[in-house]
Scaffold this active site. Structure first.
Site, PDB file in Angstrom:
ATOM      1  N   ARG A 126      39.215  42.091  41.702  1.00  0.00           N
ATOM      2  CA  ARG A 126      38.159  41.383  42.415  1.00  0.00           C
ATOM      3  C   ARG A 126      38.264  39.898  42.084  1.00  0.00           C
ATOM      4  NH1 ARG A 126      32.769  43.022  38.840  1.00  0.00           N
ATOM      5  NH2 ARG A 126      33.597  42.312  36.852  1.00  0.00           N
ATOM      6  N   GLU A 165      28.530  36.716  39.503  1.00  0.00           N
ATOM      7  CA  GLU A 165      29.147  36.122  38.315  1.00  0.00           C
ATOM      8  C   GLU A 165      30.218  35.117  38.726  1.00  0.00           C
ATOM      9  OE1 GLU A 165      30.346  39.154  35.507  1.00  0.00           O
ATOM     10  OE2 GLU A 165      28.309  39.277  34.736  1.00  0.00           O
ATOM     11  N   GLU A 322      21.768  41.775  34.767  1.00  0.00           N
ATOM     12  CA  GLU A 322      22.610  42.888  34.329  1.00  0.00           C
ATOM     13  C   GLU A 322      22.600  42.990  32.820  1.00  0.00           C
ATOM     14  OE1 GLU A 322      26.718  42.668  35.429  1.00  0.00           O
ATOM     15  OE2 GLU A 322      26.287  42.009  37.458  1.00  0.00           O
ATOM     16  N   TRP A 330      34.968  47.286  28.626  1.00  0.00           N
ATOM     17  CA  TRP A 330      35.968  46.214  28.669  1.00  0.00           C
ATOM     18  C   TRP A 330      36.215  45.530  27.329  1.00  0.00           C
ATOM     19  CZ3 TRP A 330      32.819  42.158  27.511  1.00  0.00           C
ATOM     20  CH2 TRP A 330      31.513  42.161  28.023  1.00  0.00           C
ATOM     21  N   GLU A 370      35.617  50.743  36.620  1.00  0.00           N
ATOM     22  CA  GLU A 370      34.456  50.754  35.730  1.00  0.00           C
ATOM     23  C   GLU A 370      33.852  52.146  35.550  1.00  0.00           C
ATOM     24  OE1 GLU A 370      32.917  46.276  35.801  1.00  0.00           O
ATOM     25  OE2 GLU A 370      32.231  47.419  37.524  1.00  0.00           O
TER      26      GLU A 370
HETATM   27  C1  GLA Z   1      29.825  42.083  35.170  1.00  0.00           C
HETATM   28  C2  GLA Z   1      29.833  42.271  36.673  1.00  0.00           C
HETATM   29  C3  GLA Z   1      29.532  43.681  37.082  1.00  0.00           C
HETATM   30  C4  GLA Z   1      30.239  44.642  36.179  1.00  0.00           C
HETATM   31  C5  GLA Z   1      29.822  44.394  34.765  1.00  0.00           C
HETATM   32  C6  GLA Z   1      30.416  45.372  33.790  1.00  0.00           C
HETATM   33  O1  GLA Z   1      28.598  41.781  34.678  1.00  0.00           O
HETATM   34  O2  GLA Z   1      28.952  41.408  37.329  1.00  0.00           O
HETATM   35  O3  GLA Z   1      29.969  43.828  38.415  1.00  0.00           O
HETATM   36  O4  GLA Z   1      31.611  44.459  36.304  1.00  0.00           O
HETATM   37  O5  GLA Z   1      30.259  43.121  34.395  1.00  0.00           O
HETATM   38  O6  GLA Z   1      30.087  45.081  32.475  1.00  0.00           O
END
Ligand code: GLA
Ligand code: GLA
Length: 702
Positions: A126, A165, A322, A330, A370
């Site tokens: 992505r 993000e 989030e 990760w 994920e």
């Molecule tokens: C980021 C992204 C999410 C996901 C989380 C996983 O915050 O915005 O889409 O990938 O990490 O921890």
């Protein structure tokens, strides 16, 4: 302390009354496109059971919404929007631009980002797009407009979620698009090549530029690259991603002027590339993503970044967009959260000002990169520890609704946080590679927690006027303006505490001359002639017993009136000053020249607390076992007491217990391991108690 007027308490994002209307927002990223329709029905039932009232939708849906260039398919999203609305769940709708579809990069491979060594990043994950690509921008804005027009006026829509993000994977792009945009940025900032050559010190190694077109991003080179160029490229990259935010925001403002928009920041230990202090005015409300660091420092680390987020938001409520219900996927090892941590983490963010508690993601994915990242509904389904905790947290947030809208209560002590010092102090070709800006910040923050002293983690640009003590750990980049602001604090009869490798360079990473700590030499009254970094396994002891690792400095001169608080006891510097304090009227400036860690700086602070009232412990902190967080709406104060330990802590409380917090008839509370208690206190009563000289209306028991 003056109480904020109630009108100030309303965040800018209450544009239409739909957000923050006297209740917490609770929910998650919702990715229904990963699931068949019968699961959507179960999702609605479980969301209602958990008390979910908002989801972020469509974040990674571009390929389904625009299956072919310019062809739209909103049918499934229409259905989901309606379904959510029927179930009383509002939507923070994404512009869906974070992950371009395969057709776009096949048609326009020139949008793909390029790393410093020239590698072109492929699609398949992505964020495979250049922030400065005019081609990508055009497609992204077309999608933004199509979605905005489609859902303007939809009753479920309460906010826009711009991209996702921004800059997480693609902030540093070294492509030709980036080179062109970088030159424009430099022209705007410097005006002339003479100014740029001077700022970057290009007389060094024959780097003098005679034409703007000669300038490139700092791509991989035979050896050390120009530090001024690197710093400006970092600033430019942070700004370039913000330009994308602004471009999408402009479309949303035009189509839906009454709907608030945000983008999820990443104020966290593992993300240092975006100077969010320069982004806050570009969103209607601040939102943040945070993921718990595993291990013993995780809780305090969470508190640190939540604290900074709250202060980036100017003390106003913010939106936790989030975090994770349990494990992430990760880091090298990804343990699940322990009992109590799901609620503890959420309420710690709330104590630092969050009015929304959301997760990545609603339902744990079955497929994709994920699939081992936790969700509100785990692979095990409803009958699981995580989902039970999720339901309990929903109920707790309901019971705490009165907290929403209140501000963080300002502390008297500030820890100054500066993104540019983070970037520059960690640069290559330094006296040691062992220095870690974030670790030094955290050492001071944790020492303050250990001592039971509430502090604000303050972005460097924020006003210092309200703070009795300003702590500047490794404030490496110091401009004349910053120097003057710190000098003003001391002249004003207040206190500054500075740690090593501070004040060393100006805003172009050029060293201040005449001895270190450069720009802060006069303020601190010390002159350092040499840095003395330490080899691994060769610590140095100070007279106090503190132990220095990684860094020491040779202080060769002290100005008149500077006291030596600690000295080097062994090694080459034996007998030389290590910690000093210059008094100036009622104010003072303390300098810690070595990396003495959390325990060492706690010792320094304890010493200073003898005559600096603001450094006295809050009795409610129970000798550092509890973090005391405080929010206020003027009339009431909401005190959050977070147990930092794995043992229960006995507290004696005044005020009304809220939510699941239960005290005995006499106000005694046994705060369970990792638990957070919440108490509501009348601000007028507190003010009277303070006037009587009582520091806190509650105390900890031994
Ligand atoms: C980021 C992204 C999410 C996901 C989380 C996983 O915050 O915005 O889409 O990938 O990490 O921890
Ligand atoms: C080499 C180079 C010099 C200088 C030094 C630094 O000797 O010739 O220009 O870079 O290294 O150690």
């Amino acid at each position: 302390m003056t109480s904020p007027a109630l009108t100030d308490v309303r965040p800018r994002w209450v544009k239409d009354g739909a957000l923050g209307a006297g209740r917490f927002r609770y929910g998650a990223d919702y990715n229904p496109e990963q699931w068949p329709r019968d699961v959507w029905q179960e999702d609605m039932r479980l969301m209602r059971e958990a008390g979910v009232n908002i989801v972020s939708l469509g974040i990674f849906s571009w390929a389904l919404l625009e299956p072919r260039p310019g062809e739209w398919d909103f049918s499934w999203l229409d259905e989901v929007m309606d379904l959510l609305h029927e179930n009383g769940i509002d939507v923070d709708l994404a512009t869906a631009t974070a992950s371009p579809p395969p057709w776009l990069t096949r048609l326009h491979p020139e949008v793909l980002p390029q790393t410093a060594d020239g590698t072109v990043l492929s699609p398949g994950a992505r964020q495979h797009w250049r922030p400065t690509s005019p081609v990508f921008r055009e497609y992204a804005l077309r999608l933004t407009r199509a979605i905005a027009e489609r859902y303007a006026g939809h009753p479920a829509l309460v906010a826009w979620h711009i991209s996702n993000e921004l800059g997480c994977h693609n902030i540093y792009d070294y492509s030709d698009d980036a080179a062109r945009a970088f030159r424009v940025w430099l022209q705007e900032h410097y005006g002339t090549l003479d100014a740029l050559n001077d700022a970057w010190g290009t007389a060094f190694w024959s780097q003098h530029y005679g034409a703007w077109d000669e300038i490139l991003p700092p791509r991989v080179a035979p050896t050390q690259r120009n530090p001024g160029q690197q710093l400006d490229f970092e600033r430019f990259s942070s700004d370039a991603v913000r330009d994308h935010l602004r471009a999408e925001a402009a479309v949303l403002r035009e189509v839906t002027p009454d709907v608030a928009y945000t983008t999820n920041f990443m104020v966290a230990q593992n993300v240092r590339d975006i100077d969010y202090a320069t982004w806050v005015d570009d969103v209607d409300f601040v939102s943040n993503d945070h993921y718990l660091r595993p291990g013993e420092l995780g809780r305090d680390d969470l508190s640190f970044w939540a604290n900074l987020t709250g202060n980036l938001a100017g003390g106003r409520p913010w939106f936790l967009m989030e975090h994770a219900t349990s494990a992430i996927n990760w880091r090298e090892v990804n343990p699940p959260k322990r009992a109590g941590e799901l609620v503890r983490d959420a309420l710690t963010h709330v104590g630092h000002g969050a009015d929304a508690v959301c997760y990545f993601q609603w339902r744990q994915s079955r497929a994709g990169g994920e699939r081992y990242h936790s969700g509100m509904v785990p692979h095990a389904g409803r009958d699981s520890r995580v989902f039970r905790d999720v339901v309990a947290l929903g109920a707790e947030l309901d019971a705490l609704a009165a907290v929403t809208g209140s501000h963080r209560e300002k502390a008297r002590v500030a820890v100054l946080f500066d993104y540019e010092s983070w970037w520059v102090s960690g640069r290559d070709s330094h006296p040691t590679e062992a220095l870690q800006y974030d670790a030094e910040q955290l050492a001071w923050y944790r020492a303050l927690l250990d001592l039971g002293i509430r502090a604000d983690v303050l972005p460097l640009a924020a006003s210092l006027d309200d703070y009795d003590v300003v702590i500047a750990p490794m404030l490496h980049v110091v401009t004349d303006e910053v120097r003057r602001r710190l000098e003003h604090v001391v002249r004003d009869g207040r206190h500054v505490v500075v740690s090593y490798f501070s004040g060393i360079v100006d805003g172009h990473d050029r060293v201040w001359l005449g001895g270190y700590p450069g720009a802060l030499r006069d303020l601190l009254g010390v002159t350092v002639e040499e840095f003395v970094p330490l080899l691994p396994g060769q610590p140095v002891t100070l007279g106090s017993g503190s132990v220095a690792t990684t860094w020491t400095e040779r202080i060769v001169r002290l100005a008149d009136g500077v006291d030596v608080l600690d000295t080097y006891a062994d090694g080459d510097l034996a007998g030389a000053p290590a910690v000093t304090r210059r008094r100036a009227g009622a104010g003072s400036a303390t300098y810690v020249s070595a990396d003495i860690g959390r325990d060492g700086v706690a010792g320094v602070l304890r010493g200073l607390s003898v005559d600096i009232d603001a450094l006295a412990a809050d009795p409610l902190a129970a000798d550092g076992r509890v973090e005391v967080l405080s929010r206020t709406n003027g009339a009431e104060r909401f005190v959050f007491l977070a147990n930092r330990t794995d043992e229960s802590v006995l507290l004696q409380l005044d005020g009304d217990a809220m939510g699941s917090t239960e005290t005995d008839a006499d106000g005694t509370l046994a705060l369970a391991p990792r638990a957070v208690a919440v108490v509501r206190q009348d601000a007028a009563v507190l003010a009277a108690a303070a006037a009587d000289g009582i520091r806190s209306s509650s105390t900890a028991r031994a």
